[in-house]
Design a protein around this motif. Structure first.
Motif, PDB file in Angstrom:
ATOM      1  N   ILE A 183      29.729  24.810  55.667  1.00 25.31           N
ATOM      2  CA  ILE A 183      29.755  26.202  56.122  1.00 25.31           C
ATOM      3  C   ILE A 183      29.599  26.181  57.643  1.00 25.31           C
ATOM      4  O   ILE A 183      28.487  26.094  58.171  1.00 25.31           O
ATOM      5  CB  ILE A 183      28.641  27.031  55.452  1.00 25.31           C
ATOM      6  CG1 ILE A 183      28.777  26.955  53.929  1.00 25.31           C
ATOM      7  CG2 ILE A 183      28.720  28.487  55.913  1.00 25.31           C
ATOM      8  CD1 ILE A 183      27.627  27.598  53.186  1.00 25.31           C
ATOM      9  N   VAL A 184      30.720  26.262  58.338  1.00 22.21           N
ATOM     10  CA  VAL A 184      30.718  26.183  59.796  1.00 22.21           C
ATOM     11  C   VAL A 184      30.207  27.479  60.411  1.00 22.21           C
ATOM     12  O   VAL A 184      29.521  27.475  61.433  1.00 22.21           O
ATOM     13  CB  VAL A 184      32.133  25.847  60.316  1.00 22.21           C
ATOM     14  CG1 VAL A 184      32.138  25.721  61.837  1.00 22.21           C
ATOM     15  CG2 VAL A 184      32.635  24.552  59.694  1.00 22.21           C
ATOM     16  N   ARG A 185      30.561  28.622  59.811  1.00 24.23           N
ATOM     17  CA  ARG A 185      30.045  29.921  60.215  1.00 24.23           C
ATOM     18  C   ARG A 185      29.707  30.709  58.949  1.00 24.23           C
ATOM     19  O   ARG A 185      30.544  30.824  58.058  1.00 24.23           O
ATOM     20  CB  ARG A 185      31.068  30.707  61.040  1.00 24.23           C
ATOM     21  CG  ARG A 185      31.368  30.142  62.385  1.00 24.23           C
ATOM     22  CD  ARG A 185      30.223  30.314  63.379  1.00 24.23           C
ATOM     23  NE  ARG A 185      30.614  29.858  64.703  1.00 24.23           N
ATOM     24  CZ  ARG A 185      30.617  28.587  65.110  1.00 24.23           C
ATOM     25  NH1 ARG A 185      30.246  27.629  64.267  1.00 24.23           N
ATOM     26  NH2 ARG A 185      30.990  28.281  66.337  1.00 24.23           N
ATOM     27  N   ALA A 186      28.507  31.241  58.896  1.00 26.35           N
ATOM     28  CA  ALA A 186      28.103  32.058  57.752  1.00 26.35           C
ATOM     29  C   ALA A 186      28.430  33.514  58.053  1.00 26.35           C
ATOM     30  O   ALA A 186      28.097  34.028  59.126  1.00 26.35           O
ATOM     31  CB  ALA A 186      26.619  31.893  57.486  1.00 26.35           C
ATOM     32  N   ILE A 190      34.472  38.036  53.312  1.00 25.54           N
ATOM     33  CA  ILE A 190      35.637  37.161  53.245  1.00 25.54           C
ATOM     34  C   ILE A 190      35.212  35.729  53.584  1.00 25.54           C
ATOM     35  O   ILE A 190      34.522  35.501  54.577  1.00 25.54           O
ATOM     36  CB  ILE A 190      36.737  37.612  54.224  1.00 25.54           C
ATOM     37  CG1 ILE A 190      37.234  39.012  53.868  1.00 25.54           C
ATOM     38  CG2 ILE A 190      37.909  36.616  54.237  1.00 25.54           C
ATOM     39  CD1 ILE A 190      38.181  39.602  54.900  1.00 25.54           C
ATOM     40  N   ALA A 191      35.632  34.772  52.757  1.00 26.71           N
ATOM     41  CA  ALA A 191      35.429  33.352  53.052  1.00 26.71           C
ATOM     42  C   ALA A 191      36.773  32.754  53.434  1.00 26.71           C
ATOM     43  O   ALA A 191      37.719  32.798  52.643  1.00 26.71           O
ATOM     44  CB  ALA A 191      34.848  32.614  51.853  1.00 26.71           C
ATOM     45  N   VAL A 192      36.874  32.221  54.638  1.00 28.15           N
ATOM     46  CA  VAL A 192      38.084  31.534  55.072  1.00 28.15           C
ATOM     47  C   VAL A 192      37.850  30.041  54.868  1.00 28.15           C
ATOM     48  O   VAL A 192      36.973  29.446  55.505  1.00 28.15           O
ATOM     49  CB  VAL A 192      38.415  31.824  56.549  1.00 28.15           C
ATOM     50  CG1 VAL A 192      39.729  31.147  56.932  1.00 28.15           C
ATOM     51  CG2 VAL A 192      38.491  33.325  56.800  1.00 28.15           C
ATOM     52  N   VAL A 193      38.616  29.445  53.980  1.00 30.61           N
ATOM     53  CA  VAL A 193      38.462  28.032  53.649  1.00 30.61           C
ATOM     54  C   VAL A 193      39.602  27.260  54.287  1.00 30.61           C
ATOM     55  O   VAL A 193      40.775  27.607  54.108  1.00 30.61           O
ATOM     56  CB  VAL A 193      38.454  27.806  52.121  1.00 30.61           C
ATOM     57  CG1 VAL A 193      38.242  26.328  51.803  1.00 30.61           C
ATOM     58  CG2 VAL A 193      37.365  28.658  51.468  1.00 30.61           C
ATOM     59  N   ILE A 214      34.030  42.697  61.606  1.00 30.65           N
ATOM     60  CA  ILE A 214      34.504  41.777  60.575  1.00 30.65           C
ATOM     61  C   ILE A 214      33.978  40.381  60.905  1.00 30.65           C
ATOM     62  O   ILE A 214      34.318  39.812  61.945  1.00 30.65           O
ATOM     63  CB  ILE A 214      36.045  41.766  60.498  1.00 30.65           C
ATOM     64  CG1 ILE A 214      36.566  43.173  60.235  1.00 30.65           C
ATOM     65  CG2 ILE A 214      36.523  40.788  59.422  1.00 30.65           C
ATOM     66  CD1 ILE A 214      38.076  43.309  60.403  1.00 30.65           C
ATOM     67  N   ARG A 215      33.121  39.860  60.046  1.00 35.25           N
ATOM     68  CA  ARG A 215      32.496  38.555  60.295  1.00 35.25           C
ATOM     69  C   ARG A 215      32.633  37.669  59.056  1.00 35.25           C
ATOM     70  O   ARG A 215      31.707  37.555  58.253  1.00 35.25           O
ATOM     71  CB  ARG A 215      31.030  38.736  60.677  1.00 35.25           C
ATOM     72  CG  ARG A 215      30.840  39.450  62.024  1.00 35.25           C
ATOM     73  CD  ARG A 215      29.385  39.667  62.363  1.00 35.25           C
ATOM     74  NE  ARG A 215      29.245  40.218  63.706  1.00 35.25           N
ATOM     75  CZ  ARG A 215      29.353  41.502  64.011  1.00 35.25           C
ATOM     76  NH1 ARG A 215      29.641  42.377  63.049  1.00 35.25           N
ATOM     77  NH2 ARG A 215      29.216  41.908  65.252  1.00 35.25           N
ATOM     78  N   PRO A 216      33.788  37.047  58.878  1.00 30.64           N
ATOM     79  CA  PRO A 216      33.993  36.207  57.694  1.00 30.64           C
ATOM     80  C   PRO A 216      33.224  34.896  57.789  1.00 30.64           C
ATOM     81  O   PRO A 216      32.879  34.435  58.881  1.00 30.64           O
ATOM     82  CB  PRO A 216      35.501  35.949  57.715  1.00 30.64           C
ATOM     83  CG  PRO A 216      35.867  36.031  59.158  1.00 30.64           C
ATOM     84  CD  PRO A 216      34.967  37.076  59.752  1.00 30.64           C
ATOM     85  N   SER A 217      32.952  34.314  56.655  1.00 31.50           N
ATOM     86  CA  SER A 217      32.453  32.946  56.622  1.00 31.50           C
ATOM     87  C   SER A 217      33.607  31.997  56.881  1.00 31.50           C
ATOM     88  O   SER A 217      34.749  32.269  56.499  1.00 31.50           O
ATOM     89  CB  SER A 217      31.834  32.629  55.259  1.00 31.50           C
ATOM     90  OG  SER A 217      30.699  33.421  55.010  1.00 31.50           O
ATOM     91  N   VAL A 218      33.327  30.874  57.531  1.00 36.30           N
ATOM     92  CA  VAL A 218      34.329  29.828  57.736  1.00 36.30           C
ATOM     93  C   VAL A 218      33.816  28.566  57.052  1.00 36.30           C
ATOM     94  O   VAL A 218      32.742  28.052  57.389  1.00 36.30           O
ATOM     95  CB  VAL A 218      34.584  29.567  59.230  1.00 36.30           C
ATOM     96  CG1 VAL A 218      35.611  28.450  59.407  1.00 36.30           C
ATOM     97  CG2 VAL A 218      35.056  30.838  59.926  1.00 36.30           C
TER      98      VAL A 218
END
Length: 315
Positions: A183-186, A190-193, A214-218
Motif C-alpha cells: 500500500i504505497v498510498r492509503a 477507490i483502490a488503484v492497483v 478524491i484520494r484513492p489508495s495506490v
C-alpha cells in the motif's frame, strides 16, 4: 533522489549480490549495455557468460549452470527473452531449475523501436508457469531488495525491469515481502492497483485529484503469486478497484486481481486498463498519452470513476 530506471538500479544491485553470493552468475545475450549487466562482467569475469544474440541458447546455458549449483541471472529485453517460451517451459519451468530471467524494457517505454521489441505480453506468458515467481519493482529501493531476495533463492523467477527513469515511490522505510500487496498510498473509495513503472505515474496523477477531494489508495502488486487473502482485504475495503498496467489487458495483473475479488461475497466494482492492441512506434510520451497510461489520463479516469460515470465511457 535523482530519477533512474530500475534497470540501472538492477545493474548496481547485481554487483553487490555477486559479492555476497558466490553462486550468482550472469548469462548475457549481447545486450549488457542495455540490460546493465556490464558492471558485473567487470567485477566477476569468471561468472559472466556471453551467449550473443541467442536467447534460446542462453536459457539452456543458464539452466545447466543452475543444475550445477549456480544461481544464474539471464538478461535480455523482456520481449525477446519471453519470446523463447518453449525453452523456458522445457528447460526452466518443467525442470524447476533455479534461473532468474531478467526482462528489461517492459511496456511501451521502448518507444520508436515499436511492437517488435515492446515487452507487453511477458507477464501473461510467465503467469502460466506454476512455479515461476514474478517480480516487478517500482523504484531503486525495491529493486535492490528484490535482487538480494532473488540471489538467495532457488526457485525459477522472472524479474521485469523498466527502461524509463522513475523517481522513488517509497517515501518511508520500506521492506519488500514477496506476495504481499504494497500500500504505497492509503486512501478511500477507490483502490488503484498497479505495478512497476506505473506506480510513479499513478502517484503523479494524485495531486489534482486531492484538490477535488478524491484520494484513492495506490496499491503496488510488485510480486506474483500474490497472497489472495491479503489482496482481498486491501481491495475489498474500497467501492471500486481500478487496475492500471503497462501490458496487454489480457493476461496481466488485472486477471490476477479479478480472480481474487470474485471470491468476495460482495465484490467491488472492477475496471481494468492497459494496452488493447499490439502497440505502436512513437516517442514514449506520445505512446503513454495515446494509450491513456500517462498521469493526466489516469487522473481523468480516476475522476470519472469517482463521479460514477459508466465503465464504457472510460475507454
Amino acid at each position: 533522489m535523482t530519477a533512474r530506471a530500475t534497470r540501472d538500479w538492477f545493474g548496481e544491485a547485481l554487483v553487490s549480490a555477486g559479492a555476497a553470493h558466490p553462486r550468482v552468475a550472469v548469462v548475457d545475450c549481447d545486450l549488457g549495455s542495455a540490460t546493465k549487466t556490464g558492471a558485473f562482467a567487470e567485477a566477476f569475469p569468471d561468472r559472466y557468460f556471453q551467449c550473443g544474440i541467442a536467447e534460446a541458447n542462453a536459457i539452456g546455458v543458464a539452466s545447466g549452470l543452475a543444475q550445477e549449483g549456480m544461481r544464474p541471472f539471464v538478461a535480455s529485453f523482456g520481449h525477446f527473452l519471453t519470446g523463447k517460451f518453449l525453452e523456458i517451459f522445457q528447460s526452466i519451468g518443467l525442470n524447476d531449475t533455479g534461473v532468474v530471467l531478467v526482462g528489461t524494457h517492459a511496456g511501451l517505454a521502448i518507444g520508436k523501436d515499436g511492437p517488435t521489441q515492446m515487452g507487453l505480453r511477458d507477464l501473461a506468458l510467465m503467469r502460466t508457469l506454476p512455479n515461476m515467481e514474478i517480480l516487478h519493482p517500482a523504484d531503486g529501493a525495491e529493486t535492490r531488495q528484490m535482487v538480494d531476495y532473488l540471489a538467495a533463492r532457488e526457485r525459477p523467477a522472472y524479474l521485469r525491469l523498466c527502461r524509463q527513469p522513475l523517481a522513488e515511490v517509497h517515501d518511508r522505510p520500506f521492506r519488500f515481502v514477496a506476495g504481499r500487496p504494497d500500500i504505497v498510498r492509503a486512501g478511500a473509495d477507490i483502490a488503484v492497483v498497479t505495478m512497476g513503472g506505473m506506480v510513479r505515474v499513478v502517484l503523479d496523477a494524485l495531486p489534482p485529484l486531492a484538490e477535488q477531494g478524491i484520494r484513492p489508495s495506490v496499491v503496488s502488486l510488485s510480486s506474483l503469486p500474490v497472497d489472495p487473502d491479503a489482496l482481498r482485504r486491501v481491495c475489498g475495503a474500497h467501492r471500486t478497484v481500478f487496475v492500471v498496467e503497462d501490458h496487454y489487458v489480457t493476461g496481466g495483473i488485472a486477471d490476477e486481481v479479478a480472480r481474487a475479488l470474485l471470491e468476495l461475497p460482495h465484490p467491488p466494482r472492477f475496471v481494468g486498463h492497459g494496452v488493447r492492441d499490439y502497440g505502436q512506434a512513437a516517442a514514449p510520451d506520445e505512446l503513454y498519452a495515446r494509450y491513456r497510461l500517462d498521469s493526466r489520463s489516469i487522473g481523468e479516469q480516476i475522476h470519472a470513476l469517482a463521479a460514477e460515470i459508466p465503465v464504457g465511457a472510460l475507454s
